[in-house]
Write an enzyme that holds these catalytic residues in place. Structure first.
Site, PDB file in Angstrom:
ATOM      1  N   ARG A 122      -8.724   3.228 -14.478  1.00  8.79           N
ATOM      2  CA  ARG A 122      -8.562   3.898 -12.701  1.00  8.79           C
ATOM      3  C   ARG A 122      -9.131   5.701 -12.458  1.00  8.79           C
ATOM      4  NH1 ARG A 122      -4.224   5.248 -10.414  1.00  8.79           N
ATOM      5  NH2 ARG A 122      -4.967   5.117  -8.959  1.00  8.79           N
ATOM      6  N   TYR A 135      -1.357  -1.101 -12.646  1.00 12.54           N
ATOM      7  CA  TYR A 135      -3.331  -1.391 -12.530  1.00 12.54           C
ATOM      8  C   TYR A 135      -3.607  -0.533 -13.958  1.00 12.54           C
ATOM      9  CZ  TYR A 135      -2.795  -2.282  -8.116  1.00 12.54           C
ATOM     10  OH  TYR A 135      -1.736  -3.756  -7.275  1.00 12.54           O
ATOM     11  N   TYR A 173     -11.740   4.749  -9.624  1.00 13.33           N
ATOM     12  CA  TYR A 173     -11.581   5.160  -8.351  1.00 13.33           C
ATOM     13  C   TYR A 173     -11.108   6.863  -7.884  1.00 13.33           C
ATOM     14  CZ  TYR A 173      -9.324   0.716  -7.854  1.00 13.33           C
ATOM     15  OH  TYR A 173      -9.020  -0.394  -8.842  1.00 13.33           O
ATOM     16  N   GLU A 230       4.602  -6.238   0.447  1.00 15.52           N
ATOM     17  CA  GLU A 230       4.466  -6.460  -1.293  1.00 15.52           C
ATOM     18  C   GLU A 230       4.761  -5.799  -1.634  1.00 15.52           C
ATOM     19  OE1 GLU A 230       0.597  -8.421   0.667  1.00 15.52           O
ATOM     20  OE2 GLU A 230       2.436 -10.632   1.086  1.00 15.52           O
ATOM     21  N   PRO A 231       5.377  -4.791  -2.330  1.00 16.29           N
ATOM     22  CA  PRO A 231       4.342  -4.097  -2.755  1.00 16.29           C
ATOM     23  C   PRO A 231       4.321  -3.884  -4.476  1.00 16.29           C
ATOM     24  CG  PRO A 231       7.151  -3.874  -2.742  1.00 16.29           C
ATOM     25  CD  PRO A 231       6.349  -4.993  -2.304  1.00 16.29           C
ATOM     26  N   GLY A 232       3.495  -2.897  -5.078  1.00 13.47           N
ATOM     27  CA  GLY A 232       3.005  -3.991  -6.549  1.00 13.47           C
ATOM     28  C   GLY A 232       3.280  -2.245  -7.442  1.00 13.47           C
ATOM     29  N   CYS A 275     -18.634   4.453 -25.632  1.00 12.87           N
ATOM     30  CA  CYS A 275     -20.266   4.619 -25.151  1.00 12.87           C
ATOM     31  C   CYS A 275     -20.830   3.948 -23.590  1.00 12.87           C
ATOM     32  CB  CYS A 275     -21.020   3.659 -26.037  1.00 12.87           C
ATOM     33  SG  CYS A 275     -20.614   4.428 -27.868  1.00 12.87           S
ATOM     34  N   GLY A 298       0.707  -0.858   0.195  1.00 16.76           N
ATOM     35  CA  GLY A 298      -0.171   0.350   0.131  1.00 16.76           C
ATOM     36  C   GLY A 298       0.375   1.624  -0.191  1.00 16.76           C
TER      37      GLY A 298
END
Ligand SMILES: *Cc1c(COP(=O)(O)O)cnc(C)c1O
Length: 399
Positions: free
Chosen positions: A297, A355, A301, A258-260, A327, A217
């Site tokens: 995104r 992402y 989000y 666990e860095p993404g 559309c 995170g």
């Protein structure tokens, strides 16, 4: 990757196009690993960006891999990660998917009591596992990306500790790791210290404990005013708490993260071409040759991606609304200051490595973009652009 190099990639490979700068991936990984010590390992969260070439780069950096599906596990194996460097952290899968991962010998992380019981009844302590704890901490940029709160589907509630213990005792489970992951885009490093303290409080209930996995995170800046998670401060604070606990408990543990997003987000740019400039009574729309089917995104989000006009970097600034061609309401950015945009101009979305492609789809029967890797001064195609036939590839024409 300079802006000129990006422009020439758009010319060579066409748009829409995702590009990834290998050097930036290495920098982010090194920044993180330099902030911690030998007891700490980083398992890249593969769901952020899983192109096999990106996985190979990260494998060579010495990282591990955090996988949320058996297919991600298989991609990791294909990329060269050894089994002990892969952690499988699925949610709402049945036991058979977990068993498939066991066959490969990877670390397994179980996130609910039902599977924990099934697993224990069948395998007892023969295969060590992690359990995912939900510590009920609210953390992260917004509700959709927060996973540790009370309403979240993730993990086994910290309040079910007695239940976990009962399953452990009655089945003989061998729990070697405790895991938590409370959300994405966490600025406040104290959240990790707070989480770690919760882990330490329950650690004594797990005599075989070897690993404490704090998930991820870590935040990256999307706007000019935002800052990334201060990993040096994080390292100091977390290692301090970790040492104190190890000394007090006499336990010798490894610390995992666990860095993404932190690893790959800033390496990525998304390039699109302006199809139409449309002046309405309310705004000037820039309509581009992409949409939320390629970069979801902003719509999903309310995420901000910085946009620049690569074709006219010195033009006068004007206010635009940047929209896609899908559309359905499909807005990338409202009221954005851009150097004057003309039809045909190439725009870049910054910070699109995480992402981005990974969440793309074929909605509206549009084709997925190509991906390019920029490595050692060379741009190479690492995923070809889809063609019309790809849309029909798995369809069965019965009529
Ligand atoms: C998504 C995810 C991560 C990575 O989160 P980022 O915000 O991209 O760093 C890590 N661990 C688990 C279990 C995840 O689901």
């Amino acid at each position: 990757m300079t802006d000129n190099e990006l422009l020439s990639m758009a010319q060579t490979f066409g748009t829409p196009l995702y590009t990834y700068d290998a050097e930036k991936i290495k920098q982010q990984y090194n920044k993180l690993s330099n902030a911690f010590d030998k007891q700490t390992r980083f398992f890249y969260a593969c769901k952020a960006l899983s192109n096999i070439n990106v996985l190979k780069i990260i494998e060579q950096l010495g990282a591990g891999l955090d996988c949320v599906s058996i297919h991600e596990v298989n991609l990791g194996v294909r990329a060269g990660f050894s089994a002990d460097r892969i952690l499988f952290t699925p949610n709402c899968v049945d036991l058979s998917e977990i068993e498939e991962a066991m066959q490969l010998g990877v670390h397994i992380n179980i996130d609910n009591i039902s599977i924990l019981e099934q697993f224990g009844n069948k395998y007892a302590g023969s295969y060590p596992i992690f359990i995912r704890i939900n510590p009920h901490i609210f953390a992260g940029g917004n509700y959709k990306i927060s996973t540790g709160h009370i309403d979240s589907k993730f993990g086994i509630s910290i309040h079910q500790l007695r239940h976990i213990e009962r399953v452990m005792k009655s089945t003989g489970l061998n729990i070697e790791g405790l895991h938590m992951h409370t959300g994405s885009e966490i600025k406040d490093v104290d959240v990790f210290v707070q989480g770690l303290e919760i882990m330490f409080e329950i650690a004594e209930h797990f005599p075989n404990l070897k690993y404490v996995d704090m998930g991820s995170g870590f935040k990256v800046p999307y706007t000019k005013d935002e800052v990334e998670t201060d990993v040096d401060r994080l390292g100091k604070k977390v290692l301090n708490a970790f040492d104190t606990f190890q000394k007090a408990s006499g336990k010798d543990l490894m610390l995992w993260f666990e860095p993404g997003k932190y690893i790959v987000s800033e390496s990525g740019c998304f390039l699109v071409k302006t199809n139409v400039i449309k002046q309405t009574t309310a705004t000037v729309f820039v309509g581009v040759n992409s949409g939320f089917n390629h970069l979801i995104r902003p719509m999903f989000y309310d995420a901000y991606h910085h946009i620049e006009n690569l074709s006219n970097p010195n033009g006068p600034e004007r206010i635009y609304t940047v929209v896609g061609n899908i559309c359905e309401t499909d807005t990338f950015a409202w009221d954005r200051k851009l150097n004057e945009v003309k039809e045909g101009d190439i725009l870049v979305f910054r910070n699109a490595g995480a992402y981005g492609f990974e969440m793309s789809s074929n909605f509206n029967s549009r084709l997925k973009p190509a991906e390019v890797l920029y490595l050692d001064g060379k741009a190479q195609l690492i995923r070809r652009r889809e063609v019309f036939e790809d849309l029909l590839k798995n369809q069965i024409e019965v009529l």
